[in-house]
Design a protein around this motif. Structure first.
Motif, PDB file in Angstrom:
ATOM      1  N   LYS A   1      -0.866  11.727   6.947  1.00  0.00           N
ATOM      2  CA  LYS A   1      -1.774  12.468   7.444  1.00  0.00           C
ATOM      3  C   LYS A   1      -1.640  12.509   8.703  1.00  0.00           C
ATOM      4  CE  LYS A   1      -5.017  12.797   3.621  1.00  0.00           C
ATOM      5  NZ  LYS A   1      -4.384  11.740   2.698  1.00  0.00           N
ATOM      6  N   THR A   2      -1.557  11.162   9.681  1.00  0.00           N
ATOM      7  CA  THR A   2      -1.393  11.115  10.990  1.00  0.00           C
ATOM      8  C   THR A   2      -0.487   9.991  10.913  1.00  0.00           C
ATOM      9  OG1 THR A   2      -3.340   9.296  10.725  1.00  0.00           O
ATOM     10  CG2 THR A   2      -3.738  11.606  11.329  1.00  0.00           C
TER      11      THR A   2
ATOM     12  N   SER B   1       0.860  -1.265  -0.011  1.00  0.00           N
ATOM     13  CA  SER B   1       0.153   0.011  -0.004  1.00  0.00           C
ATOM     14  C   SER B   1       0.900   1.201  -0.103  1.00  0.00           C
ATOM     15  CB  SER B   1      -0.834  -0.076   1.344  1.00  0.00           C
ATOM     16  OG  SER B   1      -1.668   1.439   1.396  1.00  0.00           O
TER      17      SER B   1
ATOM     18  N   ARG C   1      -5.343  -1.893   4.542  1.00  0.00           N
ATOM     19  CA  ARG C   1      -4.566  -1.714   2.977  1.00  0.00           C
ATOM     20  C   ARG C   1      -5.856  -1.685   2.030  1.00  0.00           C
ATOM     21  NH1 ARG C   1      -1.025  -5.438   5.634  1.00  0.00           N
ATOM     22  NH2 ARG C   1       1.258  -4.377   5.542  1.00  0.00           N
TER      23      ARG C   1
ATOM     24  N   THR D   1       2.132   5.316   9.496  1.00  0.00           N
ATOM     25  CA  THR D   1       0.985   5.935   8.893  1.00  0.00           C
ATOM     26  C   THR D   1       0.475   5.042   7.889  1.00  0.00           C
ATOM     27  OG1 THR D   1       0.157   7.840   7.707  1.00  0.00           O
ATOM     28  CG2 THR D   1       2.220   7.026   7.139  1.00  0.00           C
ATOM     29  N   THR D   2      -1.310   4.818   7.913  1.00  0.00           N
ATOM     30  CA  THR D   2      -1.828   4.092   7.211  1.00  0.00           C
ATOM     31  C   THR D   2      -2.792   5.269   6.083  1.00  0.00           C
ATOM     32  OG1 THR D   2      -3.355   4.114   8.613  1.00  0.00           O
ATOM     33  CG2 THR D   2      -2.172   2.252   8.598  1.00  0.00           C
ATOM     34  N   ASP D   3      -2.610   6.494   6.100  1.00  0.00           N
ATOM     35  CA  ASP D   3      -3.254   7.478   5.323  1.00  0.00           C
ATOM     36  C   ASP D   3      -2.369   8.320   4.776  1.00  0.00           C
ATOM     37  OD1 ASP D   3      -2.341   8.856   7.515  1.00  0.00           O
ATOM     38  OD2 ASP D   3      -4.172   9.249   8.449  1.00  0.00           O
ATOM     39  N   GLY D   4      -1.047   7.895   4.482  1.00  0.00           N
ATOM     40  CA  GLY D   4      -0.319   8.614   3.403  1.00  0.00           C
ATOM     41  C   GLY D   4       0.380   9.695   4.013  1.00  0.00           C
TER      42      GLY D   4
ATOM     43  N   GLU E   1      -0.136   4.114   0.917  1.00  0.00           N
ATOM     44  CA  GLU E   1      -0.488   4.926   1.894  1.00  0.00           C
ATOM     45  C   GLU E   1       0.172   4.420   3.146  1.00  0.00           C
ATOM     46  OE1 GLU E   1      -3.435   7.554   1.658  1.00  0.00           O
ATOM     47  OE2 GLU E   1      -2.314   7.320   0.080  1.00  0.00           O
ATOM     48  N   ILE E   2       0.680   3.103   3.470  1.00  0.00           N
ATOM     49  CA  ILE E   2       1.488   2.953   4.622  1.00  0.00           C
ATOM     50  C   ILE E   2       2.970   3.380   4.635  1.00  0.00           C
ATOM     51  CG2 ILE E   2       1.955   1.013   5.810  1.00  0.00           C
ATOM     52  CD1 ILE E   2      -0.877  -0.231   5.034  1.00  0.00           C
TER      53      ILE E   2
END
Length: 770
Positions: free
Chosen positions: A725-726, A705, A770, A720-723, A707-708
């Motif tokens: 952001k957090t 992924s 994912r 991070t799992t949202d690119g 984003e991870i």
């Protein structure tokens, strides 16, 4: 210099760099606002609190980190403390693995300060009036390539079950703690101060109210700190302190300065007198270890790293790291005073053995101990451990199977001098016959890994290099203490080695010795050949980092890239090399010394196109080539200058995306530097918001992924799992530790981290969203 002064110095330095011109760059760098450094411990302590809160609140708490070893070795010990009323109990402080306690003479160990702000410990002591009170000083005082800083002094009143911060956070490195033999409220601290930059929080401190308040009672200047401290047990108002010009440059070994020496007080620290008669001049005096003979307190010994010239080097003579010598210093010299420090005389011989004891790096060693019952018997610690029974005149090395060569700590039982606990780079050893024989306690899990790699065996194996303990391979399903039949094994490579396997034939292993001495091994045949590139005739010598980066091309594993100050490329597995870059560092002769500096520290080739290659350096430069080295462009727009590039990673998801992390510890900067570019480095975005504190050592993409992302810092692992952001703390059951490297095993969806102080851990990441 205070924190405000440091900030303006840094700002001035940045402005100067912004207006400088890069010879190797195809475009000028436009000035943009960059993140300010963080140098104060108040922010570090706030980040530590934030990390603990994130540990409790993370949505990824369910997966647990599993320690997989190795369990047949240990790591560097910095200090030892033992309560006399508990025969089987003692405590050890480790360089980067925290504080440990045993209640059965080392059969098993308990980590007792896993949530400390730093896993680096310089000193530990037990209150002689109350054996349940333990004092700890964070920050290893040995100057080392991997020495880490701390955040002051801590006390436990329940044998290590709980801890309270007692202040002195800006001291950063603490060498010794002395508790008054009859007054628990009076404690003395030998504070060494920052390793890389100036600060006034150095010298000897005293508290008379149990740590509520502290007074600096011995101070010289912002570069001279206290490195040792002893107290007269029969007259506790008498103390001796050794001061040392303790500061280093990025490109030079620590050298003696105008300050330092041995000091004495006879009124509990209110007034100090420098002792000098018979000792070498201050500008030739390095680190000093001191020891007082408890059975004859007027006898004091000093082990001095003496920089007076002993002889000219023989033709071709080199030091322990292969660097040519010109002059050979006296090195380890023992001085003795029999009049309470008024006068001193050299007692040790000017022998080759004493010259070699510190192996040319006396800032790492320097401990001396006197038998508490015999003033004629002393031990000195270096490479190796040595013992004298004639008042320091002659020393004999102590060797025994399982006894490591590099020594840093020792406790001698005052009631039985034959009982000794020794701390070294391999862990803890016990002797019950005055050092004739030793028991090796190799079960203390504080191994200092630099990096990690994995293969595709079933179960997969983990590879890594270990500080002062070479390179190793171990099974990912190893359970320390239970699966010794499938334990770790030595592999080709030194203590400073990037390790990579040929994905087309995993019997082919690439590894190194320090400073870029690349080698290729066939694990099936046992053959190893040296393949380090060489400079062309008339060119300057190559400069390689301690762990010089190299990479097998993702387009063809026979193609190897190797980073020194230039990037070299081989099309035939290292048989022949071509230089494909100019010097990508600042290449400033004024900042080139006997430490390899201005070198490439990280490189990465894009998996999308052959020849798109990024390179970062230890002096803060960052370049990209998009045509196999024909042209290089410097890409620093919007990121700090002068910071060590700890990792640059070309994305596997987007052709122009690249990530970079930077480590500011050598500027006393603990800021979080994590950046992403989506245009080959022309512009950078800070993606660190939510990560509590640096330095940052590594960033990796998830193989499934985009984003991870995973980040390893000097406190732990974040995901991070949202690119970006957090960010969240990843997993549970991981102590605060120095995460130096990280890899995701693609087939098994397992994260593997190399910690510099706690060994290797694995974590199942298959359930991440994912």
């Amino acid at each position: 210099m205070n924190s405000v002064g440091n900030f303006f110095w840094y700002a001035f330095f940045i402005v100067g760099l912004l207006v400088s011109h890069s010879e190797n760059s195809s475009s000028s760098i436009q000035a943009q606002e960059v993140k300010a450094p963080v140098m104060d411990s108040v922010q570090r302590l706030a980040w530590h609190k934030m990390h603990l809160e994130m540990q409790n609140e993370t949505p990824y708490k369910k997966p647990q980190w599993k320690h997989i070893g190795p369990s047949l070795m240990s790591g560097r010990i910095t200090d030892i403390a033992k309560p006399l009323d508990q025969p089987a109990t003692f405590y050890v402080a480790t360089a980067s693995g925290g504080v440990w306690k045993t209640i059965n003479k080392g059969t098993t160990w308990i980590p007792i300060f896993d949530d400390a702000p730093s896993g680096s410990v310089g000193a530990i002591t037990v209150d002689p009036s109350n054996s349940e009170t333990i004092w700890v000083g964070l920050g290893e005082a040995n100057i080392f390539r991997s020495s880490m800083s701390g955040t002051g002094v801590y006390r436990s009143d329940d044998g290590g079950n709980s801890w309270k911060h007692m202040g002195l956070p800006e001291t950063q490195h603490i060498a010794r703690i002395i508790v008054h033999p009859t007054d628990s409220n009076t404690v003395y601290i030998a504070a060494s101060g920052r390793e890389w930059t100036k600060n006034p929080e150095r010298g000897v401190y005293r508290t008379t109210d149990g740590g509520k308040t502290w007074k600096q009672i011995l101070y010289e200047d912002q570069m001279t700190g206290a490195i040792d401290l002893v107290i007269d047990p029969k007259d506790p108002d008498t103390l001796y302190a050794s001061m040392w010009h303790r500061i280093r440059l990025k490109w030079s070994d620590p050298l003696p300065g105008p300050g330092g020496g041995i000091y004495k007080t006879t009124n509990g620290g209110d007034k100090w007198t420098r002792l000098s008669e018979g000792l070498p001049p201050r500008n030739k005096t390095g680190r000093i270890g001191i020891a007082l003979a408890a059975s004859q307190p007027n006898t004091v010994y000093a082990l001095i790293d003496n920089h007076e010239i002993a002889r000219k080097a023989a033709p071709g003579e080199r030091d322990s790291y292969g660097r040519p010598k010109s002059d050979v210093i006296k090195g380890a010299v023992v001085y003795r005073s029999d009049d309470s420090g008024e006068t001193w005389q050299q007692v040790s011989q000017n022998s080759r053995a004493m010259q070699r004891l510190f192996s040319t790096y006396g800032w790492v060693f320097g401990q001396i101990r006197v038998d508490p019952n015999d003033p004629q018997t002393t031990y000195i610690m270096g490479v190796p451990l040595m013992k004298s029974t004639d008042g320091g005149t002659t020393y004999k090395p102590l060797f025994y199977p399982g006894l490591h060569g590099d020594h840093h700590a020792m406790w001698i039982n005052p009631n039985n001098s034959d009982e000794i606990i020794n701390g070294n780079d391999g862990g803890v050893n016990l002797s019950y016959d005055g050092g004739k024989t030793w028991k090796d306690l190799d079960n203390l899990p504080v191994v200092q890994f630099y990096n990690v790699a994995v293969d595709n065996a079933t179960p997969f194996n983990v590879y890594g290099s270990i500080q002062d303990n070479n390179s190793w391979r171990g099974p990912s399903n190893h359970r320390p203490g239970r699966d010794e039949e499938i334990n770790w094994k030595r592999i080709p490579g030194g203590e400073a080695s990037v390790i990579q396997l040929d994905p087309s034939d995993e019997n082919i292993l690439y590894s190194e010795s320090f400073y870029g001495s690349l080698m290729r091994s066939d694990m099936a045949t046992g053959e190893t050949i040296q393949i380090k590139p060489k400079p062309a005739a008339g060119e300057p010598a190559l400069r390689g980092q301690w762990l010089a980066p190299f990479q097998l091309s993702p387009h063809n594993p026979r193609i190897v890239y190797h980073g020194m100050q230039h990037i070299f490329r081989s099309l035939d597995r290292g048989e022949k090399w071509e230089k494909i870059s100019p010097d990508l560092t600042t290449n400033n002769p004024k900042t080139q010394g006997n430490i390899s500096y201005q070198t490439i520290s990280s490189l990465s080739e894009s998996p999308f196109k052959f020849g798109v290659l990024y390179a970062g350096t230890d002096d803060g430069r960052l370049h990209v080539t998009r045509n196999s080295g024909e042209q290089w462009t410097e890409i620093l727009n919007g990121i700090p200058r002068g910071k060590w590039v700890s990792r640059v990673i070309a994305s596997q998801y987007e052709p122009g995306t690249v990530y970079v992390t930077m480590n500011g510890k050598r500027d006393n900067d603990f800021q979080v530097y994590v950046f992403r570019s989506r245009d080959y480095g022309e512009n950078w975005q800070d993606i660190s918001n939510g990560i509590p504190g640096g330095p940052v050592n590594v960033i990796k993409e998830d193989p499934f992924s985009s984003e991870i992302l995973y980040v390893g810092t000097d406190m732990g692992v974040y995901v991070t799992t949202d690119g970006a952001k957090t960010w969240q703390v990843l997993g549970s059951d991981l102590p605060i530790t120095f995460v130096h490297d990280l890899v995701i095993h693609e087939r098994d969806k397992v994260a593997v981290i190399a910690t510099h102080g706690r060994g290797i851990f694995t974590l199942d990441v298959s359930d991440l969203p994912r």
